[in-house]
Design an enzyme around this catalytic site. Structure first.
Site, PDB file in Angstrom:
ATOM      1  CB  THR A   1      45.899 -23.870 -23.008  1.00  0.00           C
ATOM      2  OG1 THR A   1      44.945 -23.835 -21.936  1.00  0.00           O
ATOM      3  CG2 THR A   1      46.083 -22.474 -23.569  1.00  0.00           C
ATOM      4  CB  VAL A   2      40.802 -25.183 -24.892  1.00  0.00           C
ATOM      5  CG1 VAL A   2      39.396 -24.711 -25.254  1.00  0.00           C
ATOM      6  CG2 VAL A   2      41.349 -26.076 -25.996  1.00  0.00           C
TER       7      VAL A   2
ATOM      8  CD  GLU B   1      41.295 -42.574 -16.583  1.00  0.00           C
ATOM      9  OE1 GLU B   1      40.655 -43.549 -17.003  1.00  0.00           O
ATOM     10  OE2 GLU B   1      41.244 -42.178 -15.403  1.00  0.00           O
TER      11      GLU B   1
ATOM     12  CE1 TYR C   1      47.768 -35.099 -27.065  1.00  0.00           C
ATOM     13  CE2 TYR C   1      48.311 -35.712 -24.830  1.00  0.00           C
ATOM     14  CZ  TYR C   1      48.182 -34.746 -25.809  1.00  0.00           C
ATOM     15  OH  TYR C   1      48.455 -33.443 -25.523  1.00  0.00           O
TER      16      TYR C   1
ATOM     17  NE  ARG D   1      32.241 -31.101 -20.507  1.00  0.00           N
ATOM     18  CZ  ARG D   1      32.250 -32.288 -19.920  1.00  0.00           C
ATOM     19  NH1 ARG D   1      33.281 -32.636 -19.159  1.00  0.00           N
ATOM     20  NH2 ARG D   1      31.259 -33.129 -20.088  1.00  0.00           N
TER      21      ARG D   1
ATOM     22  CB  ILE E   1      38.307 -26.041 -29.145  1.00  0.00           C
ATOM     23  CG1 ILE E   1      36.997 -25.394 -29.600  1.00  0.00           C
ATOM     24  CG2 ILE E   1      39.496 -25.114 -29.428  1.00  0.00           C
ATOM     25  CD1 ILE E   1      36.600 -24.159 -28.816  1.00  0.00           C
TER      26      ILE E   1
END
Length: 303
Positions: free
Chosen positions: A210-211, A250, A256, A217, A220
């Site tokens: 998680t960020v 999405e 990925y 945006r 990271i």
């Protein structure tokens, strides 16, 4: 970007890929180190971080110098008294030395192994991400932080077979925690109850990513993934890396794909009857540390 796995008998905090709830009062006492202490929460996938992909002009370095403020992981109070082989001791030393550095457009990012004194801060970030994705009442915040910290403590005990990484962003507000991700290197570091579709226990696995909300945006999440892969290239004998991504996410899915992952299996539709979201199991075979693709500066993940 992407996320983490579930949490039920296992914790996997997944930003959008949360899992489900059982009665939180059943979380104590906590199970052995391979069991997820968050028994009360049905697999938390923290997979989907929201962030942007980095500029193609950015540069990456991996520093092998151990920062002077590090204490030895061999003396870590959460490691327990388990005897370590010579190979495990060498791997602990490698984890101490691992630092991933990246210049971003608005600052710089450093990724390294979480220290014990950073456990509370990391648990708070993971708990907030899970609460946000699940639209949980504020009253659950204290319980969530407690349960997540117990999970981090138990996962700490399996080092060097699995590790929690933290990323710090140095920008306008100084140096602040920007994100976290968990990396499992082998079967001894694997969670006892991974999310479905089941990945092979013997292969490296990336989860619980998680960020920090106000730092998304910025690329990271992309670099947390890249740092994880570089560490896997150094630490794991198998170079086939697995992770999960929910079908409804999405933007993480596209990220990925861009990073070189492919879908190998997808949850059956009947998983919906267990109150879980359908997920893809994705895999990438690591060719080398420097082959990670660069992303375009206009590639962004929507929150």
């Amino acid at each position: 970007m992407a996320a983490a796995p579930p949490l039920s008998p296992t914790l996997y905090l997944d930003h959008k890929q949360h899992q489900h709830f059982h009665n939180p009062t059943k979380a104590l006492p906590f199970p052995s180190s391979r069991k997820n202490p968050l028994l009360s929460l049905q697999r938390l996938h923290l997979f989907n971080c929201r962030c942007s992909l980095p500029s193609s002009s950015s540069t990456t370095t991996t520093n092998s110098v151990t920062p002077p403020h590090y204490s030895s992981f061999h003396d870590d109070p959460f490691r327990g008294t388990r005897f370590l082989s010579n190979e495990e001791l060498e791997n602990l030393k490698a984890l101490e030395c691992f630092v991933y550095l990246q210049d971003l457009e608005s600052g710089s990012l450093s990724v390294r192994v979480m220290r014990t004194d950073e456990m509370d801060l990391t648990a708070e970030l993971l708990a907030e991400s899970f609460a946000e994705s699940m639209l949980m009442p504020l009253g659950y915040g204290v319980l969530m932080r407690f349960l997540v910290k117990q999970y981090l403590m138990e996962r700490r005990a399996v080092m060097p077979h699995a590790v929690t990484l933290v990323g710090y962003f140095n920008g306008e507000k100084g140096n602040e925690l920007a994100g976290t991700v968990e990396v499992c290197f082998d079967e001894r570091g694997a969670n006892a109850s991974p999310p479905t579709p089941l990945p092979p226990n013997s292969s490296p696995y990336i989860c619980n990513m998680t960020v920090t909300k106000h730092l998304r945006r910025r690329g990271i999440g992309w670099h947390l993934l890249k740092a994880s892969e570089e560490l896997i290239s150094e630490m794991a004998s198998s170079k086939e890396v697995y992770l999960h991504c929910r079908m409804i996410d999405e933007a993480p899915f596209n990220m990925y794909l861009k990073a070189g992952y492919e879908v190998v299996r997808t949850d059956n539709i009947f998983i919906l009857f267990t109150l879980q979201r359908r997920k893809h199991l994705m895999r990438k075979k690591l060719p080398g540390c420097n082959s990670f693709p660069e992303s375009d500066s206009d590639d962004e993940l929507e929150s």
